[in-house]
Design a protein around this motif. Structure first.
Motif, mmCIF file in Angstrom:
data_model
loop_
_atom_site.group_PDB
_atom_site.id
_atom_site.type_symbol
_atom_site.label_atom_id
_atom_site.label_comp_id
_atom_site.label_asym_id
_atom_site.label_seq_id
_atom_site.Cartn_x
_atom_site.Cartn_y
_atom_site.Cartn_z
ATOM 1 N N HIS A 73 -4.353 10.519 -16.692
ATOM 2 C CA HIS A 73 -4.680 9.263 -16.018
ATOM 3 C C HIS A 73 -3.615 8.916 -14.978
ATOM 4 N N SER A 74 -2.346 9.067 -15.348
ATOM 5 C CA SER A 74 -1.249 8.773 -14.411
ATOM 6 C C SER A 74 -1.264 9.730 -13.225
ATOM 7 N N PHE A 75 -1.486 11.020 -13.493
ATOM 8 C CA PHE A 75 -1.510 12.004 -12.410
ATOM 9 C C PHE A 75 -2.683 11.758 -11.461
ATOM 10 N N LEU A 76 -3.824 11.350 -12.014
ATOM 11 C CA LEU A 76 -4.988 11.064 -11.167
ATOM 12 C C LEU A 76 -4.739 9.842 -10.289
ATOM 13 N N LEU A 77 -4.111 8.811 -10.845
ATOM 14 C CA LEU A 77 -3.763 7.641 -10.030
ATOM 15 C C LEU A 77 -2.815 8.023 -8.897
ATOM 16 N N MET A 78 -1.938 8.977 -9.173
ATOM 17 C CA MET A 78 -1.004 9.435 -8.144
ATOM 18 C C MET A 78 -1.740 10.135 -7.002
ATOM 19 N N ILE A 79 -2.666 11.051 -7.318
ATOM 20 C CA ILE A 79 -3.358 11.756 -6.234
ATOM 21 C C ILE A 79 -4.380 10.845 -5.541
ATOM 22 N N MET A 80 -4.858 9.816 -6.240
ATOM 23 C CA MET A 80 -5.707 8.825 -5.563
ATOM 24 C C MET A 80 -4.889 8.036 -4.539
ATOM 25 N N GLY A 81 -3.631 7.769 -4.858
ATOM 26 C CA GLY A 81 -2.747 7.134 -3.894
ATOM 27 C C GLY A 81 -2.503 8.038 -2.697
ATOM 28 N N TYR A 82 -2.334 9.332 -2.948
ATOM 29 C CA TYR A 82 -2.161 10.297 -1.855
ATOM 30 C C TYR A 82 -3.413 10.361 -0.988
ATOM 31 N N ASP A 83 -4.579 10.293 -1.628
ATOM 32 C CA ASP A 83 -5.844 10.299 -0.878
ATOM 33 C C ASP A 83 -5.925 9.103 0.065
ATOM 34 N N ARG A 84 -5.534 7.922 -0.406
ATOM 35 C CA ARG A 84 -5.549 6.729 0.459
ATOM 36 C C ARG A 84 -4.527 6.869 1.591
ATOM 37 N N TYR A 85 -3.386 7.481 1.281
ATOM 38 C CA TYR A 85 -2.368 7.703 2.313
ATOM 39 C C TYR A 85 -2.907 8.597 3.436
ATOM 40 N N VAL A 86 -3.542 9.701 3.063
ATOM 41 C CA VAL A 86 -4.084 10.620 4.075
ATOM 42 C C VAL A 86 -5.196 9.945 4.868
ATOM 43 N N ALA A 87 -6.078 9.203 4.169
ATOM 44 C CA ALA A 87 -7.215 8.567 4.839
ATOM 45 C C ALA A 87 -6.771 7.529 5.862
ATOM 46 N N ILE A 88 -5.698 6.802 5.580
ATOM 47 C CA ILE A 88 -5.263 5.709 6.460
ATOM 48 C C ILE A 88 -4.223 6.175 7.481
ATOM 49 N N CYS A 89 -3.303 7.022 7.054
ATOM 50 C CA CYS A 89 -2.213 7.439 7.945
ATOM 51 C C CYS A 89 -2.554 8.669 8.783
ATOM 52 N N HIS A 90 -3.475 9.515 8.297
ATOM 53 C CA HIS A 90 -3.853 10.728 9.031
ATOM 54 C C HIS A 90 -5.377 10.881 9.033
ATOM 55 N N PRO A 91 -6.099 9.907 9.581
ATOM 56 C CA PRO A 91 -7.570 9.948 9.501
ATOM 57 C C PRO A 91 -8.203 11.143 10.208
ATOM 58 N N LEU A 92 -7.601 11.613 11.290
ATOM 59 C CA LEU A 92 -8.174 12.735 12.035
ATOM 60 C C LEU A 92 -8.027 14.057 11.286
ATOM 61 N N ARG A 93 -7.068 14.119 10.391
ATOM 62 C CA ARG A 93 -6.839 15.353 9.612
ATOM 63 C C ARG A 93 -7.367 15.231 8.184
ATOM 64 N N TYR A 94 -8.060 14.131 7.888
ATOM 65 C CA TYR A 94 -8.473 13.864 6.508
ATOM 66 C C TYR A 94 -9.395 14.959 5.967
ATOM 67 N N ASN A 95 -10.425 15.320 6.733
ATOM 68 C CA ASN A 95 -11.389 16.322 6.250
ATOM 69 C C ASN A 95 -10.732 17.676 6.023
ATOM 70 N N MET A 96 -9.705 17.984 6.808
ATOM 71 C CA MET A 96 -9.012 19.260 6.635
ATOM 72 C C MET A 96 -8.069 19.217 5.426
ATOM 73 N N LEU A 97 -7.308 18.111 5.303
ATOM 74 C CA LEU A 97 -6.335 18.009 4.220
ATOM 75 C C LEU A 97 -6.981 17.745 2.868
ATOM 76 N N MET A 98 -8.123 17.042 2.864
ATOM 77 C CA MET A 98 -8.777 16.679 1.601
ATOM 78 C C MET A 98 -10.147 17.333 1.519
ATOM 79 N N SER A 99 -10.192 18.641 1.673
ATOM 80 C CA SER A 99 -11.447 19.380 1.538
ATOM 81 C C SER A 99 -11.879 19.396 0.071
ATOM 82 N N ILE A 100 -13.129 19.755 -0.170
ATOM 83 C CA ILE A 100 -13.643 19.808 -1.549
ATOM 84 C C ILE A 100 -12.822 20.764 -2.400
ATOM 85 N N ARG A 101 -12.457 21.912 -1.815
ATOM 86 C CA ARG A 101 -11.655 22.883 -2.567
ATOM 87 C C ARG A 101 -10.283 22.307 -2.912
#
Length: 280
Positions: A78-106
């Motif tokens: 649960h703690s680790f998932l909350l951490m990567i969810m925070g990273y996901d929000r960071y990428v989405a807001i701070c690097h929106p143009l690279r989001y699809n590349m950095l957060m691919s399904i794989r």
């Protein structure tokens, strides 16, 4: 409350699965979080309910070790998932143009797999450390389940105090490490939001983080009370641990359903589609 926890998290998983608009990394992580909360609840709460309704309160050595392993495993996951969810929000807001590349399904699937693997390793390590000790004297556990600190009070030998400190160090280090990375993500997120010129844009962007941030505060608030509070009575320890075990999985689906507008609308749409009368 037990049934609501299960149904609430199952509802989130079903909604994300059925709504194609929610097939994004953020909701994939939310599904994984709901899964960990369901399994955490199933691993601990049924036994607690049985003991509350029964006059025979006993548990075998193996069952106690198994319960402790799964509670730690899903707690750390649960703690680790909350951490990567925070990273996901960071990428989405701070690097929106690279989001699809950095957060691919794989990449997302790999991150989720690592959180489960990390939770399993941490759970196994703490359980092996605790059950490596020698237990003597009373076999009465002053707790609703096999809680680590209640078990450590039953152990005897010179190494008991060092093992207790080791368990606290491992748990606090993992929790604080995850919390540090979450806070660091939000430092960059807030800095990026403040650079948005319009107030409406800042509000809309920050609203995508509110539900995650609220769950983080609830999770780490209870966890810090358990691991960082000064010594107190058995009844106080049991009450705090029970509150953490029951209320954290109970509150998470409520928070995500009420604070996340996209998910809330998807749930409403799903209910309307299934329960509204068919138009001729």
């Amino acid at each position: 409350m037990y049934l609501f926890t299960l149904l609430g998290n199952l509802l989130i998983m079903a909604t994300v699965w059925s709504e194609r608009s929610l097939h994004t990394p953020m909701y994939l992580f939310l599904c994984a979080l709901s899964t960990s909360e369901i399994l955490f609840t199933v691993a601990v709460t049924p036994r607690m309910l049985v003991d509350m309704l029964s006059s025979h309160h006993s548990i075998t050595f193996v069952a106690c070790a198994t319960q402790m392993f799964f509670s730690f495993m899903f707690g750390f996951t649960h703690s680790f998932l909350l951490m990567i969810m925070g990273y996901d929000r960071y990428v989405a807001i701070c690097h929106p143009l690279r989001y699809n590349m950095l957060m691919s399904i794989r990449t997302c699937a790999r991150l989720v797999s690592w959180t489960w693997a990390g939770g399993s390793v941490m759970g196994m390590m703490v359980t092996l450390i605790v059950f490596h000790l020698t237990f003597c004297g009373s076999n009465m556990i002053y707790h609703f389940g096999c809680h680590v600190f209640s078990l450590l009070k039953l152990a005897c030998g010179k190494e008991t105090s060092s093992v207790t400190l080791g368990v606290i160090f491992v748990c606090v280090s993992a929790l604080m490490g995850c919390l540090f990375l979450i806070v660091l993500s939000y430092v960059f997120i807030v800095a990026a939001i403040l650079r948005i010129p319009s107030a409406e844009g800042r509000h809309k962007t920050f609203s995508t983080c509110v539900s995650h941030l609220t769950v983080v505060i609830v999770h780490y608030g209870f966890a810090s009370i358990i691991y960082l509070k000064p010594r107190s009575s058995m009844d106080s320890n049991t009450l705090i641990a029970t509150t953490y075990t029951v209320f954290t999985p109970f509150l998470s689906p409520i928070i995500f359903s009420l604070r996340n507008k996209e998910l809330k609308n998807a749930i409403k749409k799903s209910f309307q589609r299934k329960f509204s009368p068919l138009c001729s």
